[in-house]
Design a protein around this motif. Structure first.
Motif, short mmCIF file in Angstrom:
data_model
loop_
_atom_site.label_atom_id
_atom_site.label_comp_id
_atom_site.label_asym_id
_atom_site.label_seq_id
_atom_site.Cartn_x
_atom_site.Cartn_y
_atom_site.Cartn_z
N LYS A 181 -18.05 -18.40 94.43
CA LYS A 181 -17.47 -17.79 95.63
C LYS A 181 -18.57 -17.22 96.53
O LYS A 181 -18.52 -17.33 97.77
N SER A 182 -19.57 -16.59 95.92
CA SER A 182 -20.77 -16.15 96.61
C SER A 182 -21.89 -16.19 95.58
O SER A 182 -21.61 -16.31 94.38
N PRO A 183 -23.15 -16.14 96.00
CA PRO A 183 -24.24 -16.26 95.02
C PRO A 183 -24.09 -15.30 93.85
O PRO A 183 -23.99 -14.07 94.03
N GLY A 184 -24.04 -15.88 92.64
CA GLY A 184 -23.91 -15.08 91.43
C GLY A 184 -22.49 -14.70 91.07
O GLY A 184 -22.24 -14.14 90.00
N GLU A 185 -21.53 -15.02 91.94
CA GLU A 185 -20.13 -14.68 91.67
C GLU A 185 -19.42 -15.95 91.22
O GLU A 185 -18.99 -16.78 92.02
N HIS A 186 -19.31 -16.11 89.90
CA HIS A 186 -18.72 -17.32 89.33
C HIS A 186 -17.74 -16.94 88.24
O HIS A 186 -17.55 -15.76 87.92
N GLN A 187 -17.11 -17.94 87.62
CA GLN A 187 -16.08 -17.71 86.60
C GLN A 187 -16.63 -17.91 85.18
O GLN A 187 -15.91 -18.36 84.29
N GLY A 188 -17.91 -17.60 84.99
CA GLY A 188 -18.50 -17.71 83.66
C GLY A 188 -19.29 -18.99 83.45
O GLY A 188 -19.94 -19.15 82.42
N TYR A 189 -19.24 -19.89 84.40
CA TYR A 189 -19.94 -21.17 84.28
C TYR A 189 -20.74 -21.42 85.56
O TYR A 189 -20.23 -21.26 86.66
N GLU A 190 -22.02 -21.83 85.37
CA GLU A 190 -22.87 -22.11 86.51
C GLU A 190 -23.38 -23.55 86.50
O GLU A 190 -23.34 -24.23 87.52
N TYR A 191 -23.87 -23.98 85.33
CA TYR A 191 -24.52 -25.29 85.22
C TYR A 191 -24.34 -25.77 83.78
O TYR A 191 -24.53 -24.98 82.84
N SER A 192 -23.98 -27.02 83.59
CA SER A 192 -23.51 -27.46 82.27
C SER A 192 -24.58 -27.64 81.21
O SER A 192 -24.26 -27.87 80.05
N ARG A 193 -25.85 -27.53 81.57
CA ARG A 193 -26.85 -27.49 80.51
C ARG A 193 -26.66 -26.24 79.67
O ARG A 193 -26.77 -26.25 78.45
N GLY A 194 -26.36 -25.13 80.34
CA GLY A 194 -26.21 -23.86 79.64
C GLY A 194 -24.83 -23.64 79.06
O GLY A 194 -24.69 -23.25 77.90
N THR A 195 -23.79 -23.87 79.87
CA THR A 195 -22.42 -23.68 79.38
C THR A 195 -21.51 -24.71 80.02
O THR A 195 -21.68 -25.09 81.18
N ASN A 196 -20.54 -25.14 79.23
CA ASN A 196 -19.52 -26.09 79.68
C ASN A 196 -18.22 -25.73 78.98
O ASN A 196 -18.23 -25.42 77.78
N PRO A 197 -17.09 -25.73 79.66
CA PRO A 197 -15.83 -25.26 79.04
C PRO A 197 -15.43 -26.05 77.78
O PRO A 197 -14.94 -25.46 76.82
N THR A 198 -15.63 -27.37 77.80
CA THR A 198 -15.27 -28.17 76.61
C THR A 198 -16.17 -27.80 75.45
O THR A 198 -15.71 -27.61 74.31
N ARG A 199 -17.46 -27.69 75.73
CA ARG A 199 -18.41 -27.35 74.66
C ARG A 199 -18.17 -25.93 74.16
O ARG A 199 -18.30 -25.67 72.95
#
Length: 379
Positions: free
Chosen positions: A34-52
């Protein structure tokens, strides 16, 4: 929650968007903010991914751990643990070890100034003479690959805790269905998820499970920074495989026991390695820390040279001659030329990994067909 229920439900909720019962494959590399640093717990899939993340939570629940991390291979998971170390540190490990672990210890990390001691770990006290202020990690397999040595996890853990040393246990052969090292005092549990957890020989993956907050933070930093993380498709496949883990492991154990007893007094067999036999070294320890003895059985052929061993290994019709283990299908492996080829011959033979040794991963086929296949191959 009991194991079978955790295998099917742990870490998993209906998808909040669609109500899908199975966790969706989030095939995305990045996530809207929504704005820089304001996310829903996921930024980039190397670090986190909902399925993983769902898979990691499920794996943690199966091992009675607080945190889980999934990797693109078991060696990726092992590598991440070793990156906790620095030059001058020392590691104690077993003298019967998966060839890939031996290779990364000796060919990769020794050149960075880390010293490894390969010991007989049949008694916990065997590590005491090797403890120094530089000992930072004890790495064990139990049962070991391929001679099924049993290591007393609880006994080792008492020593490592008293000396503030990390204890990591490769739990691949047992799976969380049969053994939970964290309950016995281990700090880290490693799995080659490729094997029993995945269970269908269609995914390569690894995992680390931990309870300690600081240890998890350190491992997560390496996991994200170095990037040996799996994609969502593989995570989905493993989640699907886990749902039958308890059913498969029960069948592996039942078939493994019948195959072991069939081979025990076979005229072509010199030695048999299966921890369910009362005369197997540390059988009492196996009985105490495991809930069953698994589907892995190793044998040495009597009065057999390498050529005859190759002939036998190539004669099976149901057992497939292949690397790996833990799938629903039965496999046969020749460790000295396959999984343990990177270990020097003299070192292998000290612990019984000889040219006439074959390792069986007993699958879940009809037991009569497996016995018939053994009979015809060993005639």
């Amino acid at each position: 929650m009991k194991f079978a229920t955790k295998a099917i439900h742990a870490g998993q909720e209906p998808d909040p968007t669609t109500g899908a019962v199975m966790t969706p494959i989030y095939q995305t590399s990045t996530y809207w903010q929504k704005s820089p640093g304001e996310h829903q717990g996921y930024e980039y899939s190397r670090g986190t991914n909902p399925t993983r993340k769902v898979l990691e939570d499920c794996l943690a629940a199966l091992e009675n751990a607080k945190y889980g991390l999934a990797f693109s291979s078991g060696m990726g998971a092992t590598d991440t643990v070793l990156k906790l170390l620095k030059p001058g540190d020392e590691v104690i490990t077993g003298n019967d070890l998966y060839g890939g672990s031996y290779r990364i210890f000796t060919k990769v990390y020794e050149k960075y100034g880390i010293k490894f001691h390969f010991l007989d770990l049949s008694k916990p006290e065997n590590i005491l003479p090797y403890l120094t202020d530089r000992t930072k990690l004890v790495w064990i397999e139990t049962p070991t690959n391929p001679t099924m040595q049993i290591v007393d996890i609880e006994g080792i853990a008492k020593i490592t805790k008293a000396n503030k040393i990390i204890l990591a246990v490769d739990n691949t052969f047992a799976s969380p269905y049969l053994q939970n090292p964290i309950d016995l005092g281990a700090d880290i549990v490693m799995h080659s998820v490729t094997k029993y957890i995945g269970g269908h020989s269609d995914v390569v993956m690894g995992a680390l499970l931990v309870n300690d907050d600081h240890l998890y933070k350190d491992l997560f930093f390496i996991y994200n920074a170095c990037g040996a993380t799996p994609g969502p498709q593989d995570s989905f496949l493993v989640l699907r495989g886990i749902k039958t883990l308890h059913l498969r492991m029960k069948a592996h154990c039942e078939n493994g026991e019948k195959v072991a007893h069939y081979l025990k007094n076979h005229p072509k067999i010199d030695k048999i390695y299966w921890p369910g036999f009362e005369d197997h070294p540390n059988h009492d320890v196996a009985k105490k820390q495991m809930r069953g003895f698994g589907g892995m059985v190793s044998i040495t052929l009597k009065d057999t040279d390498l050529k005859e061993t190759f002939r036998v290994a190539s004669s099976f019709k149901v057992f497939a001659l292949a690397e790996s283990l833990g799938g629903v299908e039965s496999l046969i492996n020749h460790p000295t030329t396959m999984t343990h080829g990177s270990i020097p011959k003299a070192e292998r033979e000290k612990v019984g990994v000889t040219d006439n040794l074959l390792r069986l991963s007993v699958g879940v086929e009809d037991i009569d067909d497996l016995i018939a296949d053994l009979e015809q191959a060993l005639k």
